[in-house]
Enzyme design. Structure first.
Site, PDB file in Angstrom:
ATOM      1  N   GLY A 360       0.814  -1.207   0.000  1.00 56.95           N
ATOM      2  CA  GLY A 360       0.000   0.000   0.000  1.00 56.95           C
ATOM      3  C   GLY A 360       0.844   1.251   0.000  1.00 56.95           C
ATOM      4  N   PRO A 361       0.213   2.405  -0.129  1.00 58.07           N
ATOM      5  CG  PRO A 361      -1.333   3.922  -0.911  1.00 58.07           C
ATOM      6  CD  PRO A 361      -1.235   2.582  -0.283  1.00 58.07           C
ATOM      7  N   PRO A 362       2.532   4.900   1.243  1.00 57.72           N
ATOM      8  CG  PRO A 362       4.419   6.130   0.659  1.00 57.72           C
ATOM      9  CD  PRO A 362       3.136   5.633   0.103  1.00 57.72           C
ATOM     10  N   GLY A 363       2.320   5.502   4.767  1.00 57.11           N
ATOM     11  CA  GLY A 363       1.508   6.111   5.811  1.00 57.11           C
ATOM     12  C   GLY A 363       0.178   5.452   6.081  1.00 57.11           C
ATOM     13  CB  VAL A 364      -1.913   2.940   4.458  1.00 52.77           C
ATOM     14  CG1 VAL A 364      -2.187   3.950   3.371  1.00 52.77           C
ATOM     15  CG2 VAL A 364      -0.916   1.893   3.979  1.00 52.77           C
ATOM     16  N   GLY A 365      -0.181   2.442   7.495  1.00 54.11           N
ATOM     17  CA  GLY A 365      -0.091   1.601   8.675  1.00 54.11           C
ATOM     18  C   GLY A 365       0.449   0.216   8.445  1.00 54.11           C
ATOM     19  CE  LYS A 366       3.498  -0.094   3.152  1.00 57.61           C
ATOM     20  NZ  LYS A 366       3.115   1.310   3.230  1.00 57.61           N
ATOM     21  CB  THR A 367       5.797  -0.181   9.534  1.00 59.99           C
ATOM     22  OG1 THR A 367       6.380  -0.075   8.225  1.00 59.99           O
ATOM     23  CG2 THR A 367       6.873  -0.542  10.535  1.00 59.99           C
ATOM     24  CB  SER A 683      -5.797   1.925 -16.242  1.00 65.85           C
ATOM     25  OG  SER A 683      -4.857   2.857 -15.750  1.00 65.85           O
ATOM     26  CE  LYS A 726      -6.320   2.764 -11.708  1.00 65.64           C
ATOM     27  NZ  LYS A 726      -6.480   1.976 -12.950  1.00 65.64           N
TER      28      LYS A 726
END
Length: 798
Positions: A360-367, A683, A726
């Site tokens: 996912g994008p940075p800052g979404v809480g993966k880590t 796309s 999107k």
């Protein structure tokens, strides 16, 4: 005959009268230079005959240019040495002669070749040039000879050379002979008739010999000193061993401590065998030995590993679910997949569930999800940062033969955790790059493969280490950069981003507390209502995650911290919407809502990026020309092909699509703004088709509508990826309608329900359906100049 038997004459003068021809003796090996004395073993018939016919003991010594046993005249050099035979002894069927080089001669012609060579010659008169350079060269040569006595021989011999050839160019040949040069170098000096050039070459060789001799002396001194030190150390060690035996000490303290550390360890059989072998080897190595240091370091690192140590207890899934809900708002699908994954590991045993890959994008809480899993399951967390890693040894370890060798990051992480079952967070796995030192992703294949990682061999340890008990969680921004075999070993969980409402809730539950704590305040010290939070989210952040939002809220709390530090904050600081520019400076993002129809030729598309979804605009315009297609905006190959396919379909279906008379004598220019950013992917095909159809028909595209999908030459609309990101991007930008491929209908279930409720989603299978949904009615007014009309009706400058 040895060199000590060689006479050292002091008379190198030429006889007053010389015969016009002399016998010539060919030298297969070696070179006799003027001013030197050398012994030779003579055995060839022609050479023996030349010695027998030597006139008054004089003979010409001619080096061979080619090494052959029976030389012809063409095999001999054109320059020779006029020599005097000082001693001639018969020995073992041959003869040993001692010759004295008198002068350099030029061979004019060979008058006979049988039974020996007879040659007519000319003695070369040699003298130093009377130039300042020649004088300086002579002085330098004399100084170098005096300073290099050890290279040239005994000091007495050096003084004799200088006295004998004072001012005589033959000093150069005498010095060269004393240096014992290679035959090729000596032949080159023999044929060099320019005295000054010969002097420069001899001086260079002499100085080089002096440097080599000095290096030899230094080396001998170091070796002798080292040998003395080793002898002294060996003697002292013998004394120390004797003292230990008297005191009853069986081994040194270091070895004993290491043995004690392994006594209570439950080591695998192969590891225990390697450890005992190294301990026995350590007993035989002397203290201070570099090899001993390496063995001690290896044993220490192996002893530090958590063999047989586990920390995880039986997982309480209700507590785990509550912990994930408490640490992360939303992301229900992600939490469900995490629980499923851990349930499989509990029921089927370690190694039977795939590795989790959070994309996912940075800052979404993966880590932070990885950290929450570790806390909820009671495991230690090992974070392995892979961003920018390009050396395979960073993961597999360095072999022990290298100085400074150490285990890889994964094994080192287990050592720090002190347990065999930590949560290993492989952060930024998509940033691993292949370099000249190997491919780190290839090492990850073994690390993450449950069929192999139970016996992972680190290059440093060289013994198996069990990684299968660990829970591996990987994170990435871009799935496309991860190699296929590595991606196949992981279960992909996509985290697309948050809606504005979710961001507001996350700010209330988590971000405000973190911002207040970082500023040394309480949450209540700053009052922010929902309207202010919504304004911050919309105007000062544009991201899929909440990292920039956290930094922005931190700036508001730091402003309150300044007032509190100055004693001015008596009540909570209330921040209103109109106060935000004062605390956060200029608002970087404005509402970009597309209200009403725009001019013909412009369509709004949806794109996926590694940092989340985005909205892009495709602009089409016509210029006088010959029907060519011009593409700008730093488009990739796939996007260019989509544009060509769209134009081909439009031009081949003008009548069916009611698009007028085509291009005629005009070119079409398609531009995608933000030209500094590379763009690619299929796309945008639907968006490009719609922009072209709008340009040709003169009908504008609805301003509240965005679209995505791949278009084919037959007009079909194919599904694409990144639908959730999107759609969220369209919602953030205030768009109310989205056109999607019908094949992407199942992907809409991932879109939050509140977002779906605010959007009109149009599902299509064919480009005809796209035009019906996207273009304004023909009776609707269209903004823009004359070129907004259909090309078939526009004037010559449309």
């Amino acid at each position: 005959m040895s060199e000590s038997d060689t006479p050292t004459p002091t008379d190198f003068s030429l006889p007053s009268e010389l015969p016009p021809t002399l016998p010539a003796m060919a030298l297969l090996r070696g070179v006799l230079l003027p001013g030197t004395v050398a012994p030779y073993n003579v055995g060839r018939g022609a050479s023996l005959s030349a010695l027998d016919h030597a006139s008054a003991g004089l003979v010409l010594i001619v080096p061979q240019a080619e090494a052959t046993r029976e030389p012809a005249a063409s095999d001999l050099l054109g320059t020779a040495t006029l020599a005097r035979v000082l001693k001639d002894q018969r020995r073992n069927g041959g003869r040993v002669v001692v010759t004295q080089g008198l002068a350099r001669v030029r061979i004019e012609a060979f008058t006979s070749s049988s039974p020996h060579f007879e040659a007519r010659y000319t003695v070369l008169e040699e003298a130093w040039p009377e130039t300042p350079a020649a004088v300086a060269l002579q002085a330098s040569l004399v100084d170098a000879v005096r300073e290099t006595g050890a290279v040239l021989g005994e000091p007495g011999r050096v003084r004799a050379l200088l006295d004998l050839f004072q001012g005589d160019p033959r000093l150069l040949d005498a010095v060269a002979g004393a240096l014992q040069l290679d035959d090729d170098v000596a032949r080159e000096l023999l044929v060099t008739t320019d005295v000054q050039l010969r002097g420069e070459r001899v001086l260079a060789r002499l100085l080089a010999a002096r440097e080599i001799e000095q290096a030899r002396r230094d080396l001998r001194e170091r070796v002798a000193s080292g040998a003395r030190d080793k002898q002294r150390e060996a003697f002292l060690r013998q004394q120390l061993d004797a003292i230990r035996k008297e005191l009853g000490d069986g081994e040194d303290d270091e070895t004993g401590r290491l043995r004690a550390r392994f006594d209570d360890r439950d080591l695998p059989e192969e590891v225990a065998e390697a450890v005992h072998k190294e301990l026995d080897r350590l007993d035989r190595l002397p203290n201070g030995s570099p090899e001993r240091t390496g063995v001690v370091d290896w044993l220490t690192r192996v002893a530090d590993l958590p063999w047989g140590s586990f920390s995880a207890s039986d997982t309480d899934f209700d507590a785990l679910e509550a912990a994930l809900d408490d640490s992360h708002f939303g992301l229900e699908d992600v939490k469900r997949q995490v629980l499923e994954h851990l349930s499989v590991r509990k029921l089927a045993g370690s190694g039977h569930a795939d590795v989790l890959l959070l994309v996912g994008p940075p800052g979404v809480g993966k880590t932070s999800i990885g950290q929450a899993i570790a806390e909820a399951t009671g495991r230690k967390l090992v974070r392995v940062a892979l961003g920018g890693v390009r050396d395979e040894a960073e993961l597999r370890g360095h072999r022990r033969t290298y100085i400074g060798a150490r285990p890889g990051r994964v094994v080192e992480g287990f050592r720090r955790a002190g347990t065999m079952d930590p949560v290993v967070l492989l952060d930024e796995v998509d940033k691993v790059t292949r370099g000249v030192l190997g491919d780190p992703s290839a090492a990850l294949l073994e690390i993450l493969d449950p069929e192999q990682n139970h016996a992972f061999v680190d290059h440093y340890l060289e013994v198996p280490f069990d990684l299968s008990r660990a829970l591996f969680v990987a994170t990435a921004n871009d799935l496309s950069t991860i190699p296929g075999p590595l991606r196949d070993r992981m279960e992909v969980i996509e985290i697309s981003g948050y809606t504005p409402a979710e961001k507001r809730t996350i700010a209330r539950r988590h971000l405000l507390g973190k911002a207040a704590e970082a500023a040394g305040l309480e949450v209540e010290d700053v009052h922010l209502d929902d309207e202010v939070l919504d304004a911050v989210i919309a105007g000062w952040t544009r991201e899929a995650g909440v990292r920039q939002l956290q930094r922005t809220l931190g700036r508001l709390y730091r402003a309150a911290a300044v007032d509190k530090a100055r004693g001015r904050l008596e009540a909570p600081l209330t921040i209103r919407v109109e106060d935000l520019p004062r605390h956060l400076k200029r608002r970087p993002f404005r509402d970009e809502r597309h209200e009403g129809p725009t001019r013909a030729g412009i369509a709004t598309g949806l794109a996926w990026t590694p940092v989340g979804g985005d909205v892009l605009t495709v602009e089409a315009s016509a210029t006088p020309g010959k029907g060519a297609l011009v593409l700008t905006g730093q488009l990739g190959d796939v996007m260019k092909e989509s544009a060509r396919a769209a134009l081909t379909f439009v031009l081949s279906h003008l009548e069916a699509l009611h698009l007028g008379g085509g291009l005629g004598d005009r070119d079409v220019h398609i531009h995608v703004p933000a030209g500094a950013i590379p763009k690619d992917g299929p796309s945008a095909g639907v968006t490009m088709f719609t922009a072209l159809a709008s340009l040709l028909s003169g009908r504008a595209v609805r301003g509240d509508t965005a679209m995505t999908g791949e278009a084919t030459l037959s007009g079909r609309v194919l599904p694409v990826g990144g639908i959730k990101a999107k759609v969220l991007a369209a919602h953030r930008r205030g768009l109310t309608r989205v056109i999607l491929p019908r094949g992407n209908a199942p992907d809409l279930e991932e879109v939050p329900e509140d977002v779906r409720g605010e959007l009109e989603v149009v599902l299509v299978d064919h480009m005809q359906e796209v035009l019906e949904a996207a273009l304004v009615a023909e009776t609707d007014p269209v903004e823009g100049p004359e070129d907004a009309r259909p090309l078939s009706e526009a004037g010559p400058h449309a």
